[in-house]
Structures are given as structure tokens and as C-alpha cells.
Design a protein around this motif. Structure first.
Motif, short mmCIF file in Angstrom:
data_model
loop_
_atom_site.label_atom_id
_atom_site.label_comp_id
_atom_site.label_asym_id
_atom_site.label_seq_id
_atom_site.Cartn_x
_atom_site.Cartn_y
_atom_site.Cartn_z
N ILE A 51 60.66 29.73 33.58
CA ILE A 51 59.74 30.80 33.94
C ILE A 51 58.61 30.82 32.92
O ILE A 51 58.86 30.80 31.71
N HIS A 52 57.36 30.85 33.43
CA HIS A 52 56.17 30.84 32.58
C HIS A 52 55.29 32.03 32.94
O HIS A 52 55.22 32.41 34.11
N PRO A 53 54.56 32.57 31.97
CA PRO A 53 53.63 33.66 32.27
C PRO A 53 52.62 33.25 33.35
O PRO A 53 52.17 32.11 33.39
N PHE A 54 52.30 34.17 34.24
CA PHE A 54 51.33 33.93 35.29
C PHE A 54 50.45 35.16 35.44
O PHE A 54 50.96 36.27 35.46
N PRO A 55 49.15 35.02 35.57
CA PRO A 55 48.38 33.78 35.54
C PRO A 55 48.19 33.27 34.12
O PRO A 55 48.40 34.01 33.15
N ASP A 56 47.80 32.00 34.01
CA ASP A 56 47.53 31.40 32.71
C ASP A 56 46.33 32.07 32.05
O ASP A 56 45.49 32.67 32.71
N PHE A 57 46.25 31.90 30.74
CA PHE A 57 45.08 32.28 29.95
C PHE A 57 44.80 33.78 29.89
O PHE A 57 43.68 34.20 29.65
N THR A 58 45.81 34.60 30.10
CA THR A 58 45.67 36.04 29.97
C THR A 58 47.02 36.63 29.58
O THR A 58 48.07 36.06 29.89
N SER A 59 46.98 37.77 28.91
CA SER A 59 48.23 38.46 28.58
C SER A 59 48.58 39.48 29.66
O SER A 59 49.64 40.09 29.62
N GLN A 60 47.71 39.64 30.65
CA GLN A 60 47.96 40.58 31.74
C GLN A 60 49.07 40.04 32.63
O GLN A 60 49.02 38.91 33.10
N ARG A 61 50.09 40.84 32.88
CA ARG A 61 51.24 40.42 33.69
C ARG A 61 51.31 41.15 35.03
O ARG A 61 52.20 40.89 35.81
N ASP A 62 50.41 42.10 35.28
CA ASP A 62 50.39 42.80 36.56
C ASP A 62 49.21 42.29 37.37
O ASP A 62 48.12 42.11 36.85
N MET A 63 49.44 42.03 38.66
CA MET A 63 48.35 41.52 39.48
C MET A 63 48.48 42.00 40.92
O MET A 63 49.58 42.31 41.39
N PHE A 64 47.35 42.08 41.58
CA PHE A 64 47.28 42.47 42.99
C PHE A 64 47.07 41.24 43.85
O PHE A 64 46.34 40.32 43.47
N LEU A 65 47.71 41.22 45.02
CA LEU A 65 47.52 40.14 45.99
C LEU A 65 47.26 40.75 47.36
O LEU A 65 47.76 41.83 47.67
N THR A 66 46.53 40.01 48.18
CA THR A 66 46.36 40.42 49.57
C THR A 66 47.49 39.79 50.39
O THR A 66 48.06 38.77 50.01
N THR A 67 47.78 40.36 51.52
CA THR A 67 48.86 39.84 52.36
C THR A 67 48.57 38.44 52.88
O THR A 67 49.48 37.68 53.16
N GLU A 68 47.29 38.06 52.98
CA GLU A 68 46.96 36.72 53.49
C GLU A 68 47.28 35.62 52.49
O GLU A 68 47.32 34.45 52.86
N THR A 69 47.51 35.95 51.22
CA THR A 69 47.83 34.94 50.22
C THR A 69 49.33 34.76 50.01
O THR A 69 49.74 33.88 49.27
N VAL A 70 50.14 35.55 50.69
CA VAL A 70 51.60 35.51 50.51
C VAL A 70 52.25 34.98 51.78
O VAL A 70 52.00 35.47 52.87
N LEU A 71 53.09 33.96 51.62
CA LEU A 71 53.78 33.40 52.78
C LEU A 71 55.16 34.01 52.96
O LEU A 71 55.60 34.22 54.08
N SER A 72 55.86 34.24 51.87
CA SER A 72 57.22 34.78 51.94
C SER A 72 57.49 35.70 50.77
O SER A 72 56.98 35.49 49.67
N ILE A 73 58.33 36.70 51.01
CA ILE A 73 58.82 37.56 49.95
C ILE A 73 60.34 37.51 50.02
O ILE A 73 60.93 37.86 51.04
N LEU A 74 60.95 37.01 48.95
CA LEU A 74 62.40 36.79 48.94
C LEU A 74 63.03 37.36 47.67
O LEU A 74 62.35 37.52 46.65
N ASP A 75 64.31 37.61 47.71
CA ASP A 75 65.05 38.00 46.51
C ASP A 75 65.38 36.74 45.73
O ASP A 75 65.77 35.73 46.31
#
Length: 73
Positions: free
Chosen positions: A37-61
Motif C-alpha cells: 500500500i502506497h500513499p495516493f495521490p503521489d507528491f502530496t501529503s493530502q490523503r482525502d480526495m473527491f471522485l466523480t462517479t464516472e471515474t469509478v468502475l467498482s466499489i468493493l470490500d
């Protein structure tokens, strides 16, 4: 096309961007075939991010092994 597998606490919102991923990390596989597991996104210490539904294909446990690694961070 590169696939990205992200891991974090997901909250669904009422409007776009409609997904908030808190404490977001990316899952990769090392040379031994073990998950890392690596921090995402790269090059920032921010770990919270927003996504639109069009960029997500699946949500799984996550699997118990991935969850164990994530919870140890």
C-alpha cells in the motif's frame, strides 16, 4: 491503460463529485507478488480526495489481508 486500485474510507455524497475517499492509498503488488500500500495521490501529503462517479468502475470490500495492512498504517 493503467488500472488503479484505491483503498480508503468511502462516503457517498448527494452531488458530484459524489464520492469522498478518506485516508486514500493505492494498492500495488511487489516483485514477490505480495500486496503493498502506497500513499495516493503521489507528491502530496493530502490523503482525502473527491471522485466523480464516472471515474469509478467498482466499489468493493477489501480482503482481510489488505484490510490488515491498511489498518496497520
Amino acid at each position: 491503460q493503467r488500472k488503479e486500485y484505491l483503498l480508503g474510507r468511502l462516503t457517498e455524497l448527494d452531488e458530484e463529485p459524489s464520492l469522498l475517499i478518506e485516508n486514500c492509498y493505492q494498492i500495488d503488488v511487489n516483485e514477490d507478488g505480495e500486496p503493498e500500500i502506497h500513499p495516493f495521490p503521489d507528491f502530496t501529503s493530502q490523503r482525502d480526495m473527491f471522485l466523480t462517479t464516472e471515474t469509478v468502475l467498482s466499489i468493493l470490500d477489501p480482503s482481510s489481508k489488505i484490510l490488515e495492512i491498511y489498518n496497520a498504517l
